[in-house]
Write an enzyme that holds these catalytic residues in place. Sequence first.
Site, PDB file in Angstrom:
ATOM      1  N   PRO A  92       1.112  -1.238   0.145  1.00 28.43           N
ATOM      2  CA  PRO A  92      -0.037   0.078  -0.197  1.00 28.43           C
ATOM      3  C   PRO A  92       0.773   1.173   0.034  1.00 28.43           C
ATOM      4  O   PRO A  92       0.165   2.381  -0.274  1.00 28.43           O
ATOM      5  CB  PRO A  92      -0.999  -0.120   1.330  1.00 28.43           C
ATOM      6  CG  PRO A  92      -0.033  -1.124   2.114  1.00 28.43           C
ATOM      7  CD  PRO A  92       0.618  -2.211   1.249  1.00 28.43           C
ATOM      8  N   GLU A 119       3.328  -7.313   8.739  1.00 31.32           N
ATOM      9  CA  GLU A 119       3.752  -5.893   8.577  1.00 31.32           C
ATOM     10  C   GLU A 119       4.646  -5.497   7.357  1.00 31.32           C
ATOM     11  O   GLU A 119       4.936  -4.645   7.081  1.00 31.32           O
ATOM     12  CB  GLU A 119       4.327  -5.261   9.802  1.00 31.32           C
ATOM     13  CG  GLU A 119       3.461  -5.280  11.011  1.00 31.32           C
ATOM     14  CD  GLU A 119       2.320  -4.309  10.885  1.00 31.32           C
ATOM     15  OE1 GLU A 119       2.568  -3.146  10.741  1.00 31.32           O
ATOM     16  OE2 GLU A 119       1.128  -4.849  11.206  1.00 31.32           O
ATOM     17  N   ARG A 161      -3.412  -9.485 -20.136  1.00 31.42           N
ATOM     18  CA  ARG A 161      -4.325  -9.198 -21.434  1.00 31.42           C
ATOM     19  C   ARG A 161      -3.538  -8.459 -22.287  1.00 31.42           C
ATOM     20  O   ARG A 161      -4.199  -8.342 -23.477  1.00 31.42           O
ATOM     21  CB  ARG A 161      -5.664  -8.504 -20.709  1.00 31.42           C
ATOM     22  CG  ARG A 161      -5.429  -7.172 -19.940  1.00 31.42           C
ATOM     23  CD  ARG A 161      -6.845  -7.047 -19.347  1.00 31.42           C
ATOM     24  NE  ARG A 161      -7.925  -6.740 -20.233  1.00 31.42           N
ATOM     25  CZ  ARG A 161      -8.177  -5.630 -21.134  1.00 31.42           C
ATOM     26  NH1 ARG A 161      -7.295  -4.769 -20.878  1.00 31.42           N
ATOM     27  NH2 ARG A 161      -9.103  -5.603 -21.653  1.00 31.42           N
ATOM     28  N   ASP A 176     -10.143   1.033 -23.828  1.00 31.13           N
ATOM     29  CA  ASP A 176     -10.452   0.524 -22.409  1.00 31.13           C
ATOM     30  C   ASP A 176     -10.297   2.004 -21.701  1.00 31.13           C
ATOM     31  O   ASP A 176      -9.487   2.934 -22.218  1.00 31.13           O
ATOM     32  CB  ASP A 176      -9.162  -0.409 -21.720  1.00 31.13           C
ATOM     33  CG  ASP A 176      -9.702  -1.682 -22.191  1.00 31.13           C
ATOM     34  OD1 ASP A 176     -10.579  -1.854 -22.842  1.00 31.13           O
ATOM     35  OD2 ASP A 176      -8.533  -2.502 -22.135  1.00 31.13           O
TER      36      ASP A 176
END
Length: 273
Positions: A92, A119, A161, A176
């Site tokens: 993150p 962590e 893809r 897209d």
Amino acid sequence: MRLDVVTIFPEYLEPLNVSLVGKARARGQLDVHVHDLRQWAHDRHNTVDDTPYGGGPGMVMKTEPWGEALDEALAHGYETGAHDPALVVPTPSGRPFTQELAVELSERPWLIFTPARYEGIDRRVTDEYATRMPVYEVSIGDYVLAGGEAAVLVVTEAVARLLPGVLGNAESHRDDSFAPGAMANLLEGPVYTKPPLWRGRDIPEVLLSGHHGKIARWRRDEAFRRTARNRPDLIERCPAAVFDKKDRELLSILGWSPTPDGRFWRRPKAVEE
């Protein structure tokens, strides 16, 4: 493309055997290797984590098993002809994973993923392998998961893809959301298929017109409408060169005003009224 994933939950990566990614593996377009990190833990409990230096809650994944696992994955890859590896670290605290980054990763021949738990991984592991290969620390969103395996699945599907031959129609990803080119800063608009009438709901007439120019304009207008509604930040970041005359007219109708440098900003309601 070769993919290596080192994880303490190999079963989490089972979705890599289905859908487009599974078919790409079956055709030999993707060579996927999933490794159980605990194979390189040498105590009777197969321990891969320990308490953090400096104190604090949670546990940190240890250097030794990660180092041995990555060394072995690299050795095996080189032995089988893989080259030019890159390390992908889902976290993150990484850079946002975008379509642009998916395109960049799709052009690399070998990706090694290190989904962490607890962590995270002792920082020295990333620093060590950054001396041997490019490292991509990537975040799939502003939230925290229990582990990085779900992020591996997201990144893998987005990248796979884009590989030649994976999609049935090579042009499928051209329009897209976020696709490089005309759609780089836009969300794709709504799409429709048969039947033309469903529960009293028609499809837009323009899509039945056969007029490719009008259809293309409608799709671009709808992309702008959806982007303005759901992701106004994308329009604010658009460079001036993105907008044609019709784009500017539509944005004005939607409540946006041009800036001196040709970009657009959303007028507050009070100003608009």
